[in-house]
Scaffold this motif. Structure first.
Motif, mmCIF file in Angstrom:
data_model
loop_
_atom_site.group_PDB
_atom_site.id
_atom_site.type_symbol
_atom_site.label_atom_id
_atom_site.label_comp_id
_atom_site.label_asym_id
_atom_site.label_seq_id
_atom_site.Cartn_x
_atom_site.Cartn_y
_atom_site.Cartn_z
ATOM 1 N N THR A 101 45.673 44.167 18.790
ATOM 2 C CA THR A 101 45.440 42.846 19.378
ATOM 3 C C THR A 101 45.794 42.833 20.856
ATOM 4 O O THR A 101 45.098 42.204 21.666
ATOM 5 C CB THR A 101 46.237 41.768 18.620
ATOM 6 N N SER A 102 46.865 43.533 21.245
ATOM 7 C CA SER A 102 47.236 43.613 22.660
ATOM 8 C C SER A 102 46.094 44.196 23.485
ATOM 9 O O SER A 102 45.778 43.697 24.573
ATOM 10 C CB SER A 102 48.491 44.476 22.833
ATOM 11 N N LEU A 103 45.474 45.256 22.961
ATOM 12 C CA LEU A 103 44.372 45.889 23.694
ATOM 13 C C LEU A 103 43.145 44.985 23.729
ATOM 14 O O LEU A 103 42.488 44.861 24.774
ATOM 15 C CB LEU A 103 44.029 47.232 23.056
ATOM 16 N N ILE A 104 42.842 44.340 22.616
ATOM 17 C CA ILE A 104 41.693 43.423 22.574
ATOM 18 C C ILE A 104 41.886 42.294 23.582
ATOM 19 O O ILE A 104 40.970 41.944 24.340
ATOM 20 C CB ILE A 104 41.506 42.867 21.139
ATOM 21 N N GLU A 105 43.088 41.706 23.605
ATOM 22 C CA GLU A 105 43.378 40.642 24.569
ATOM 23 C C GLU A 105 43.224 41.144 26.006
ATOM 24 O O GLU A 105 42.727 40.423 26.876
ATOM 25 C CB GLU A 105 44.793 40.116 24.353
ATOM 26 N N GLY A 106 43.647 42.391 26.247
ATOM 27 C CA GLY A 106 43.508 42.969 27.580
ATOM 28 C C GLY A 106 42.061 43.085 28.009
ATOM 29 O O GLY A 106 41.700 42.746 29.145
ATOM 30 N N TYR A 107 41.221 43.559 27.095
ATOM 31 C CA TYR A 107 39.788 43.646 27.404
ATOM 32 C C TYR A 107 39.208 42.268 27.734
ATOM 33 O O TYR A 107 38.435 42.110 28.683
ATOM 34 C CB TYR A 107 39.026 44.250 26.217
ATOM 35 N N VAL A 108 39.595 41.271 26.955
ATOM 36 C CA VAL A 108 39.071 39.916 27.184
ATOM 37 C C VAL A 108 39.519 39.390 28.544
ATOM 38 O O VAL A 108 38.720 38.829 29.302
ATOM 39 C CB VAL A 108 39.530 38.958 26.051
ATOM 40 N N GLU A 109 40.814 39.577 28.856
ATOM 41 C CA GLU A 109 41.345 39.089 30.135
ATOM 42 C C GLU A 109 40.680 39.770 31.328
ATOM 43 O O GLU A 109 40.520 39.167 32.392
ATOM 44 C CB GLU A 109 42.862 39.319 30.187
ATOM 45 N N GLN A 110 40.274 41.031 31.150
ATOM 46 C CA GLN A 110 39.626 41.775 32.233
ATOM 47 C C GLN A 110 38.116 41.546 32.274
ATOM 48 O O GLN A 110 37.405 42.160 33.067
ATOM 49 C CB GLN A 110 39.897 43.278 32.071
ATOM 50 N N GLY A 111 37.626 40.658 31.407
ATOM 51 C CA GLY A 111 36.196 40.363 31.388
ATOM 52 C C GLY A 111 35.357 41.419 30.687
ATOM 53 O O GLY A 111 34.127 41.441 30.810
ATOM 54 N N ASP A 134 50.829 46.703 25.717
ATOM 55 C CA ASP A 134 50.725 45.437 26.446
ATOM 56 C C ASP A 134 51.071 45.622 27.924
ATOM 57 O O ASP A 134 50.444 45.010 28.796
ATOM 58 C CB ASP A 134 51.660 44.400 25.810
ATOM 59 N N MET A 135 52.066 46.472 28.217
ATOM 60 C CA MET A 135 52.438 46.731 29.610
ATOM 61 C C MET A 135 51.279 47.333 30.372
ATOM 62 O O MET A 135 50.915 46.884 31.469
ATOM 63 C CB MET A 135 53.655 47.666 29.667
ATOM 64 N N TYR A 136 50.639 48.350 29.786
ATOM 65 C CA TYR A 136 49.501 48.981 30.461
ATOM 66 C C TYR A 136 48.326 48.012 30.599
ATOM 67 O O TYR A 136 47.631 48.001 31.614
ATOM 68 C CB TYR A 136 49.068 50.238 29.704
ATOM 69 N N VAL A 137 48.128 47.186 29.582
ATOM 70 C CA VAL A 137 47.062 46.181 29.635
ATOM 71 C C VAL A 137 47.307 45.209 30.788
ATOM 72 O O VAL A 137 46.407 44.926 31.581
ATOM 73 C CB VAL A 137 46.970 45.423 28.294
ATOM 74 N N LYS A 138 48.543 44.684 30.871
ATOM 75 C CA LYS A 138 48.880 43.722 31.923
ATOM 76 C C LYS A 138 48.730 44.348 33.322
ATOM 77 O O LYS A 138 48.415 43.661 34.288
ATOM 78 C CB LYS A 138 50.321 43.231 31.751
ATOM 79 N N CYS A 139 48.962 45.653 33.407
ATOM 80 C CA CYS A 139 48.834 46.356 34.695
ATOM 81 C C CYS A 139 47.396 46.786 34.968
ATOM 82 O O CYS A 139 47.122 47.410 35.999
ATOM 83 C CB CYS A 139 49.752 47.578 34.713
#
Length: 558
Positions: free
Chosen positions: A285-295, A258-263
């Motif tokens: 799920t953390s990685l999936i959410e990261g992909y979604v947030e980054q478009g 999640d930290m790397y995703v948020k960064c």
């Protein structure tokens, strides 16, 4: 079995009740309890009382255990502590606090464990006022000086409730501090988005010679994610690896991902996931959410497929994220497949968030009939699902359907919110329904007590402008209870940019310039409107006018 024999064989009854506890055999435990009562014993011994309470707790009948405590007037503090803890374990924190209050009414002495449990309940439901009262009782009894666990519970309660200054004050006042108390404070700052403060407290903890554990690192990684401190996060990652803390700790692994995703370091997050084959659903799920947030919605869907291939079952949060991904790229077929999977698992029965995400996915894909059908099939039609559907109709130009949907929502006694009225006023504007728009604007605060905000005023100005009632629009702007009238004009221009409406955009631009011709944002917005409408020459002319305006301002200031 007579009364005398029963009293002589308390130990045997205790043994039988404990056997029921171990086997979680509530039925057998209830039969034993009934046998005790049938003998008509005037007073069940303390030993049997405790065993009965423990049996009901272990078998999940917490309310029955509580009723026993009250009915038998059990004075054993440990039994009360067990029931309070059991309520918390079941997520029934208000009941846990009621149990705590009842303990005091019955004159049962509370100890450090009792207070720690009560503070934990306060932390879970953010009951800071109750927590403060408990803090006062602890202080009166002078318990903080002899219980580090109680001190940690107190710091954690204030931190979870957002009283971060008080949490830090309590920690500094403790005669003994350890990694648990410091971690509670670090995690509290991170939880509420104060990443820099969390890292400051972490440094203070290290300065006291304390070594962080896995829970501490979860907090500092969250702090790094909050402030996009990827470099610091990497250093913590190295330290975690050096200490061997990742092995078998999926909570820490998920925090790292999640930290790397948020960064924004999605490749790094993916590498960590691949390096840890036992990653659980929270990591995925953390990685999936990261992909979604980054478009990166296609990558999110690929990640979701791979997760299932690895045999990891998605949660409702995972499903909500992939539905959002489907909506953002119009992948209605993938969305339908996910819908079927969710239905098969019966997840829509009690999860309002997932139901709203499903409706939103169909709306975003332009499949409004499917969106309506999905909404109709939900067991409960909450405000979010209604508003999502209304917004979908308005965005697709089906304005009458949006208004009909609003009326149906009122019929089902679902109260609208600010967002609902923004959608309705937009629908009225696009349909040229001036009187209806005025009616809904009035209805908003007279019937529902919703104070109009900027978006609502902008919708009304847009409504009058589209209907050619420019004098009414200008008059309406002058009555807006904001000091910054420009915010309304900017909001109208942003709306025009979205729908490529050059006519209303020009009108709003000209009138906004009369108030403040030096506002750079106005020129940017009008230029964007021309760009979105494909009017390159007009866009360039706006840029030229803007340049002239800047030159004139320089001359005047000189």
């Amino acid at each position: 079995m007579n009364r005398h024999l029963l009293r002589a064989e308390d130990t045997e009854f205790v043994g039988l009740l404990r056997a029921c506890s171990r086997a979680k055999d509530l039925r057998a435990g209830v039969r034993l309890h009934a046998e005790l009562l049938k003998e008509g014993i005037p007073e069940i011994s303390f030993l049997v009382q405790d065993a009965l309470v423990q049996m009901y707790v272990k078998c999940g009948a917490v309310l029955k255990a509580y009723e026993l405590l009250v009915g038998l007037r059990v004075k054993n503090t440990t039994s009360w502590n067990n029931v309070i803890a059991a309520f918390i374990g079941c997520g029934q924190c208000p009941e846990a606090l009621d149990c705590f209050d009842q303990l005091k009414r019955q004159g049962v002495p509370a100890n450090s464990v009792t207070f720690s449990c009560a503070l934990k309940a306060c932390a879970r439901i953010r009951a800071v006022s109750k927590g403060e009262q408990i803090h006062d009782e602890i202080a009166i009894q002078g318990l903080l000086g002899c219980s580090i666990i109680l001190g940690a519970a107190l710091v954690d309660m204030y931190a979870k409730c957002g009283s971060l200054i008080m949490a830090e004050q309590v920690l500094k006042s403790l005669p003994n501090r350890n990694v648990i108390t410091w971690t509670a404070l670090v995690s509290g700052f991170a939880l509420h988005g104060h990443g820099h403060d969390a890292l400051r407290c972490f440094e203070l903890m290290l300065h006291e010679g304390l070594s962080p554990d896995a829970v501490t690192f979860v907090g500092v990684l969250k702090a790094c994610g909050n402030i996009k401190a990827a470099a610091k996060g990497e250093r913590f990652h190295d330290e975690i690896i050096r200490k061997g803390l990742l092995r078998g700790n999926n909570v820490l692994l998920a925090a790292l991902i999640d930290m790397y995703v948020k960064c924004g370091c999605l490749m790094k997050a993916w590498d960590i996931l691949e390096e840890n084959p036992d990653s659980d659903v929270f990591c995925w799920t953390s990685l999936i959410e990261g992909y979604v947030e980054q478009g990166l919605s296609e990558e999110a869907l690929e990640c979701f497929k791979l997760m299932k291939q690895k045999g990891v079952s998605p949660t409702t949060v995972t499903f909500a994220s992939v539905l959002k991904a489907c909506g953002s790229i119009g992948a209605v077929e993938s969305g339908e497949q996910i819908h079927e999977e969710i239905s098969r698992q019966g997840l829509l029965l009690d999860d309002f968030v997932l139901g709203s995400a499903l409706v939103d996915m169909y709306v975003k894909c332009g499949a409004l009939l499917k969106a309506k059908k999905a909404r109709d099939q939900l067991p409960v039609h909450d405000l979010v699902s209604w508003t999502t559907l209304i917004a979908g109709y308005a965005q697709q130009g089906q304005n009458q359907e949006a208004l009909n949907c609003f009326k149906q929502m009122e019929h089902f006694d679902v109260s609208p919110n600010e967002v609902t009225f923004t959608c309705i006023l937009n629908a009225c504007s696009h349909s040229g329904l001036v009187e209806e728009g005025e009616m809904y604007f009035t209805l908003m605060y007279t019937n529902y007590g919703i104070k109009p905000v900027l978006e609502h005023y902008a919708c009304m100005v847009d409504l009058y402008g589209r209907a050619g009632l420019f004098n009414l629009a200008i008059s309406f702007v002058s009555k807006i209870p904001f000091d910054d009238y420009m915010a309304v004009w900017r909001s109208v221009l942003k709306a025009c940019e979205k729908r490529k409406d050059v006519t209303i955009g020009r009108w709003a631009f000209e009138h906004a310039l009369q108030i403040h011709n030096g506002d750079a944002a106005l020129y940017d917005l009008m230029s964007n409107i021309y760009r979105s409408a494909g009017m390159q020459e007009n866009m360039e002319s706006i840029e030229a006018v803007r340049a002239e305006s800047k030159s004139w301002e320089k001359m005047v200031s000189f």
